[in-house]
Write an enzyme that holds these catalytic residues in place. Structure first.
Site, PDB file in Angstrom:
ATOM      1  N   LYS A 297      18.241 -25.240  12.393  1.00  0.00           N
ATOM      2  CA  LYS A 297      18.437 -24.611  11.093  1.00  0.00           C
ATOM      3  C   LYS A 297      19.250 -23.330  11.267  1.00  0.00           C
ATOM      4  O   LYS A 297      19.105 -22.624  12.272  1.00  0.00           O
ATOM      5  CB  LYS A 297      17.063 -24.297  10.502  1.00  0.00           C
ATOM      6  CG  LYS A 297      17.056 -23.674   9.119  1.00  0.00           C
ATOM      7  CD  LYS A 297      15.613 -23.464   8.674  1.00  0.00           C
ATOM      8  CE  LYS A 297      15.512 -22.894   7.275  1.00  0.00           C
ATOM      9  NZ  LYS A 297      14.098 -22.759   6.838  1.00  0.00           N
TER      10      LYS A 297
ATOM     11  N   SER B  56      13.623 -24.818   2.412  1.00  0.00           N
ATOM     12  CA  SER B  56      14.928 -24.289   2.770  1.00  0.00           C
ATOM     13  C   SER B  56      15.558 -24.988   3.978  1.00  0.00           C
ATOM     14  O   SER B  56      16.725 -24.755   4.292  1.00  0.00           O
ATOM     15  CB  SER B  56      14.814 -22.782   3.067  1.00  0.00           C
ATOM     16  OG  SER B  56      13.942 -22.537   4.167  1.00  0.00           O
TER      17      SER B  56
ATOM     18  N   SER C 234       9.077 -24.917   3.503  1.00  0.00           N
ATOM     19  CA  SER C 234      10.482 -25.107   3.854  1.00  0.00           C
ATOM     20  C   SER C 234      10.746 -26.191   4.881  1.00  0.00           C
ATOM     21  O   SER C 234      11.877 -26.651   5.013  1.00  0.00           O
ATOM     22  CB  SER C 234      11.073 -23.784   4.359  1.00  0.00           C
ATOM     23  OG  SER C 234      11.192 -22.861   3.307  1.00  0.00           O
TER      24      SER C 234
END
Length: 514
Positions: A131, A208, A232
């Site tokens: 990420k 996210s 997330s």
């Protein structure tokens, strides 16, 4: 920092990512959503037969093939990089395409194996996606902010799980897209734009860690690493059919992950492995703990991996409706079918009535916004970029829109979280009085999201955010370990007529049903 406008800098970044993809891997055209409602088969068709075979291997088989020399680290890296390149062109899931450094590392690993006959570690030659919160040598970590396109990180910036994975032989080939600041369950920013769901590009992959979810669903990496502070990891996994782990705080090393809310410790962000199998999550978690991260990071609890004897017959609590938002029919049916299968296997399943999830949501939102999002606003103001709508509705459109808490108010909110956790623990332990075995429940089952899916802009974002993640932030407030697992694909189910709703969020989720 340059004198370019914020949108020119964003365009330059987007172009640099695309230009780093070899021309032979670039698509001549992108099929429309109507032409290609599901990307997964199309992605595979863009690869050669050997690339498809490599990228569709289970992780243990892939590790064995590289360790034995049957597959080179370079060939595996090329195959996954090609698949990730196609995935990005369809879903905009990447923030960095790191092919050249990945191939250089793969070659080094191949040379090491040829010279010594040994691997450097358990992930020798295996591509791992990250990420876009994690610092990686030679690459930027923008977290969706134009201001954080501030130059490449160095090897000294890498910390936490990144050097652990590197030492284990991982090859970092891509970083994945996030929403600006990571503080929402969408994946959109002014740097790379919007990421979409590979199962239907009209829909969101959540956030996210939505770039991770979209990439891994298209098998652009065998395993990836996200973060979770309110859902997330779990929400994207739910929307893309993956497994995702939200560990408890201080379990896996949090260092090396860039965030605009650094210092907020009441509800900390945690590292979360994401993959297509439970075995892969276990593998990555065990590998990280075996590296003894507490010896270099005092934030990590000294707790080595240890086997646990699970009782033959388990007790599961189930929450189908938390009184805040009633999940859509396909979500409820999936959980009910799972409960039936557990009963058929001899396990006990009871209905659990938890303490107020509305209170947990309030604690979560108040904690996240206690500074009024001042750091987020300052980063946007630095370059003049507008704050994306989804984060603006949570943090305010500009500085001052959200009131900053006093130190006393922050303490009071922290005390409320501790008291709420104690109340939840008590309710959990009290389930022993309702079970046949007179033991409290071993685990709690509930939806990850209330909706099967959503499109960006479907309705008021803050309402959507709270409605869809109402079942995940409670785990962060409680600091419990949680896991999102695929149990079913949504099937069309007629919605029942309802005249009354718990609140506007509940009604909005109901109205999303067909």
């Amino acid at each position: 920092m340059t004198d370019m406008t914020w949108n020119a800098r964003a365009e330059a970044k987007r172009s640099s990512v695309l230009e780093s993809i070899p021309k032979a891997w670039r698509l001549d055209s992108i099929p429309s959503v109507d032409e290609l409602p599901n990307d997964l088969k199309f992605v595979a068709e863009q690869l050669g037969p050997d690339e498809r075979e490599i990228t569709e291997m289970e992780l243990p088989a892939l590790i064995s093939a590289v360790a034995s020399g049957r597959l080179s680290a370079r060939r595996v890296t090329e195959a996954y990089a090609h698949r990730a390149a196609v995935a990005h062109q369809l879903t905009n899931c990447l923030s960095e395409f790191m092919l050249q450094s990945a191939l250089k590392e793969a070659d080094r690993l191949d040379q090491h194996l040829a010279k010594t006959g040994k691997t450097v570690g358990p992930l020798h030659g295996i591509p791992v996606s990250l990420k876009d919160q994690f610092f990686v040598d030679g690459y930027e970590t923008s977290v969706g902010f134009i201001a954080w396109l501030d130059g490449p990180a160095s090897r000294e910036d890498e910390a936490g799980i990144v050097p652990i994975l590197r030492a284990a032989g991982a090859v970092f080939h891509v970083k994945t897209n996030v929403p600006t600041s990571t503080m929402c369950v969408e994946t959109v920013n002014n740097v790379m734009g919007k990421t979409v769901n590979p199962y239907n590009r009209a829909y969101s992959p959540g956030g996210s860690s939505g770039g991770e979810g979209a990439l891994l669903a298209q098998r652009g990496a065998p395993i990836g690493v996200g973060t979770d502070i309110g859902g997330s990891v779990r929400v994207p996994c739910s929307l893309t059919g993956l497994w995702g782990l939200k560990c408890s705080p201080h379990r896996l090393p949090p260092a090396g992950a860039r965030t605009p809310i650094e210092g907020q410790i009441s509800i900390p962000s945690v590292i979360g492995p994401m993959a297509d199998s439970l075995d892969s999550l276990e593998f990555l978690t065990k590998l990280t703990l075996n590296a003894r991260p507490w010896e270099v990071d005092s934030e990590v609890v000294e707790m080595p991996w240890r086997p646990y004897d699970v009782p033959e017959k388990l007790v599961f609590g189930i929450v189908l409706d938390d009184g805040v938002v009633l999940p859509q029919p396909p979500v409820r049916v999936a959980i009910e079918k799972l409960a039936d299968k557990l009963r058929d296997a001899g396990h006990e399943v009871i209905t659990f009535e938890p303490p107020s999830h509305a209170q947990a949501l309030n604690i979560w939102l108040s904690t996240m916004t206690q500074t009024g999002g001042n750091k987020i606003h300052a980063l946007c103001e630095e370059t003049g970029e507008p704050l994306i709508q989804e984060v603006a509705e949570i943090m305010g459109a500009s500085a001052g829109d959200r009131e900053v808490m006093s130190a006393e108010e922050v303490w009071e909110m922290a005390a409320e979280r501790i008291a709420y956790t104690a109340e939840y623990d008590k309710a959990w332990n009290a389930t022993a009085e309702a079970t046949q075995c007179r033991r409290p429940m071993d685990a709690l089952l509930m939806p990850t999201t209330a909706a099967v899916g959503w499109k960006r802009g479907d309705f008021n974002y803050l309402g959507m955010f709270l409605a869809n993640t109402g079942y995940t932030p409670v785990g962060n407030v409680l600091q419990y370990t949680g896991i999102s697992m695929p149990v079913a694909k949504a099937e069309p189910i007629p919605k029942e007529h309802r005249d009354e709703f718990y609140n506007d969020m509940d009604e909005a989720i109901y109205n999303l049903c067909m």
